[in-house]
Design a protein around this motif. Structure first.
Motif, PDB file in Angstrom:
ATOM      1  N   ALA A  96      51.718  45.748  40.301  1.00 27.95           N
ATOM      2  CA  ALA A  96      51.525  44.950  41.507  1.00 27.95           C
ATOM      3  C   ALA A  96      51.138  43.528  41.114  1.00 27.95           C
ATOM      4  O   ALA A  96      50.706  43.275  39.979  1.00 27.95           O
ATOM      5  CB  ALA A  96      50.444  45.572  42.393  1.00 27.95           C
ATOM      6  N   ASP A  97      51.282  42.614  42.052  1.00 31.54           N
ATOM      7  CA  ASP A  97      50.878  41.245  41.767  1.00 31.54           C
ATOM      8  C   ASP A  97      49.361  41.105  41.937  1.00 31.54           C
ATOM      9  O   ASP A  97      48.652  42.076  42.209  1.00 31.54           O
ATOM     10  CB  ASP A  97      51.643  40.254  42.643  1.00 31.54           C
ATOM     11  CG  ASP A  97      51.370  40.434  44.140  1.00 31.54           C
ATOM     12  OD1 ASP A  97      50.354  41.086  44.497  1.00 31.54           O
ATOM     13  OD2 ASP A  97      52.154  39.916  44.949  1.00 31.54           O
TER      14      ASP A  97
ATOM     15  N   PHE B  88      55.306  45.670  42.963  1.00 34.76           N
ATOM     16  CA  PHE B  88      56.631  45.195  42.567  1.00 34.76           C
ATOM     17  C   PHE B  88      57.616  46.349  42.719  1.00 34.76           C
ATOM     18  O   PHE B  88      57.340  47.485  42.331  1.00 34.76           O
ATOM     19  CB  PHE B  88      56.633  44.721  41.113  1.00 34.76           C
ATOM     20  CG  PHE B  88      55.821  43.487  40.881  1.00 34.76           C
ATOM     21  CD1 PHE B  88      56.186  42.278  41.449  1.00 34.76           C
ATOM     22  CD2 PHE B  88      54.685  43.532  40.086  1.00 34.76           C
ATOM     23  CE1 PHE B  88      55.432  41.127  41.226  1.00 34.76           C
ATOM     24  CE2 PHE B  88      53.937  42.392  39.846  1.00 34.76           C
ATOM     25  CZ  PHE B  88      54.311  41.183  40.428  1.00 34.76           C
ATOM     26  N   GLU B  89      58.776  46.050  43.271  1.00 36.09           N
ATOM     27  CA  GLU B  89      59.780  47.082  43.472  1.00 36.09           C
ATOM     28  C   GLU B  89      60.812  47.027  42.356  1.00 36.09           C
ATOM     29  O   GLU B  89      61.116  45.975  41.802  1.00 36.09           O
ATOM     30  CB  GLU B  89      60.464  46.899  44.831  1.00 36.09           C
ATOM     31  CG  GLU B  89      59.505  47.050  46.010  1.00 36.09           C
ATOM     32  CD  GLU B  89      60.217  46.919  47.335  1.00 36.09           C
ATOM     33  OE1 GLU B  89      61.429  46.584  47.333  1.00 36.09           O
ATOM     34  OE2 GLU B  89      59.581  47.155  48.377  1.00 36.09           O
TER      35      GLU B  89
ATOM     36  N   MET C 211      51.071  34.946  34.868  1.00 40.85           N
ATOM     37  CA  MET C 211      50.635  35.470  36.164  1.00 40.85           C
ATOM     38  C   MET C 211      49.901  36.795  35.981  1.00 40.85           C
ATOM     39  O   MET C 211      50.163  37.548  35.040  1.00 40.85           O
ATOM     40  CB  MET C 211      51.834  35.664  37.098  1.00 40.85           C
ATOM     41  CG  MET C 211      52.794  36.751  36.651  1.00 40.85           C
ATOM     42  SD  MET C 211      54.162  37.028  37.809  1.00 40.85           S
ATOM     43  CE  MET C 211      53.278  37.821  39.164  1.00 40.85           C
ATOM     44  N   PRO C 212      48.951  37.108  36.858  1.00 38.81           N
ATOM     45  CA  PRO C 212      48.259  38.394  36.752  1.00 38.81           C
ATOM     46  C   PRO C 212      49.142  39.541  37.243  1.00 38.81           C
ATOM     47  O   PRO C 212      49.809  39.418  38.280  1.00 38.81           O
ATOM     48  CB  PRO C 212      47.045  38.211  37.662  1.00 38.81           C
ATOM     49  CG  PRO C 212      47.468  37.182  38.662  1.00 38.81           C
ATOM     50  CD  PRO C 212      48.412  36.268  37.947  1.00 38.81           C
ATOM     51  N   VAL C 213      49.170  40.618  36.475  1.00 39.06           N
ATOM     52  CA  VAL C 213      49.902  41.816  36.871  1.00 39.06           C
ATOM     53  C   VAL C 213      48.915  42.979  36.843  1.00 39.06           C
ATOM     54  O   VAL C 213      48.280  43.250  35.820  1.00 39.06           O
ATOM     55  CB  VAL C 213      51.079  42.109  35.921  1.00 39.06           C
ATOM     56  CG1 VAL C 213      51.767  43.417  36.308  1.00 39.06           C
ATOM     57  CG2 VAL C 213      52.087  40.959  35.948  1.00 39.06           C
TER      58      VAL C 213
ATOM     59  N   GLY D 244      44.074  54.680  33.977  1.00 39.92           N
ATOM     60  CA  GLY D 244      43.268  53.511  34.266  1.00 39.92           C
ATOM     61  C   GLY D 244      43.999  52.528  35.152  1.00 39.92           C
ATOM     62  O   GLY D 244      45.181  52.676  35.451  1.00 39.92           O
ATOM     63  N   THR D 245      43.252  51.532  35.582  1.00 42.83           N
ATOM     64  CA  THR D 245      43.797  50.424  36.358  1.00 42.83           C
ATOM     65  C   THR D 245      43.253  49.145  35.766  1.00 42.83           C
ATOM     66  O   THR D 245      42.048  49.029  35.508  1.00 42.83           O
ATOM     67  CB  THR D 245      43.380  50.531  37.837  1.00 42.83           C
ATOM     68  OG1 THR D 245      43.865  51.774  38.374  1.00 42.83           O
ATOM     69  CG2 THR D 245      43.964  49.378  38.647  1.00 42.83           C
TER      70      THR D 245
END
Length: 305
Positions: free
Chosen positions: A242-243, A249-250, A276-278, A294-295
């Motif tokens: 995800a952003d 994100f697809e 950019m952060p992902v 984890g995340t």
């Protein structure tokens, strides 16, 4: 590409890893089990398969910065059987300071150190280093780990009983006025072959996410794919990207070469920019049943191939 031919590395050379992935899309579908050393199977389980050709899996032991005097095993791969010992030692000399492992490993080898030769005779491997290795600032514990890393890395190949370390062809005495005997062990090791010491090996932790790297063709404006690299072959049970705001994100996600990465083919490539952060959520398990989830948020690296 020479880098791809010689060494597809788990920890470094991520561009080479992706280049091989691209080549495999047109390769024959037949999968062949990679030949692995017993050390690889002990620490990482059964080797993955490849349709690229005859490949070899082995271990490199890096000196730990967290527990001085100890080493940590990591998986590596090569298609070059004839030079596998040299390939392994050159990677050891280069160190590893990438992704989420930055700062966790020592680099005890002095800059400019290179291998002058590797010879095996009757189960004894002799490796000859250049004199630059004597410029190392390692203390006794780190020097011991350096030697253990060399011996353990070399001992996994063939029926090796002992390893001898030389500097400019000498196992003791001096090289250009420097004490070669000091490097060779603080304890008279210059007078005897070195044997692998498995007590120096730290237990492996669960799998770890290494980095998030987008790849694009040279000169292209948009990325082609986004790779979530892990530190060993894994089975990926869950993975989402995800952003920075949490918007997913697809795109299609599939496994990469050697099961070392999850690869996203994004539906909107223009969304991905360097730095950019992902946000990544993952749930994986390695070949020996060690699970991790984890995340985390990672700065996107963008590389060309």
């Amino acid at each position: 590409m020479k880098t791809v031919r010689l060494l597809l590395m788990a920890m470094v050379g991520l561009i080479a890893l992706i280049a091989c992935t691209k080549e495999q899309k047109t390769a024959p579908a037949k999968q062949i089990r990679i030949s692995a050393t017993s050390a690889y199977e002990k620490y990482f389980g059964p080797a993955p398969t490849t349709d690229k050709g005859t490949c070899y899996a082995f271990v490199i032991y890096f000196p730990s910065a967290k527990e001085r005097g100890k080493v940590v095993p990591f998986p590596f791969f090569t298609f070059d059987k004839e030079s596998i010992r040299k390939v392994a030692l050159e990677r050891l000399l280069g160190g590893m300071d990438v992704g989420s492992y930055k700062g966790e490993f020592l680099q005890p080898f002095a800059p400019g150190t290179h291998i002058l030769g590797i010879v095996e005779q009757a189960g004894v491997v002799t490796v000859n280093f250049s004199k630059e290795i004597l410029d190392s600032k390692a203390d006794a514990a780190v020097e011991r780990a350096m030697l253990d890393a060399i011996v353990l890395t070399l001992s996994q190949f063939g029926m090796v009983r002992d390893v001898r370390v030389q500097i400019e062809g000498k196992e003791s005495g001096s090289v250009d006025g420097k004490d070669a005997g000091k490097f060779l062990g603080h304890g008279g090791l210059e007078h005897q072959p070195l044997k692998p010491d498995e007590s120096a090996i730290l237990p492996l932790s669960p799998p770890r996410l290494l980095s998030v790297t987008a790849m694009k063709d040279k000169g292209a404006t948009e990325v082609e794919e986004v790779n979530v690299f892990f530190d060993r072959p894994v089975e990926i049970n869950q993975l989402s990207l995800a952003d920075g705001s949490g918007k997913p994100f697809e795109g299609e996600v599939y496994h990469s070469v050697f099961d070392m990465a999850a690869v996203l083919k994004p539906r909107e490539p223009s969304l991905f920019k360097a730095g950019m952060p992902v946000k990544v959520h993952w749930k994986v398990i390695d070949k020996l049943g060690r699970a991790a989830e984890g995340t985390g948020e990672f700065a996107l690296e963008v590389k060309e191939h």
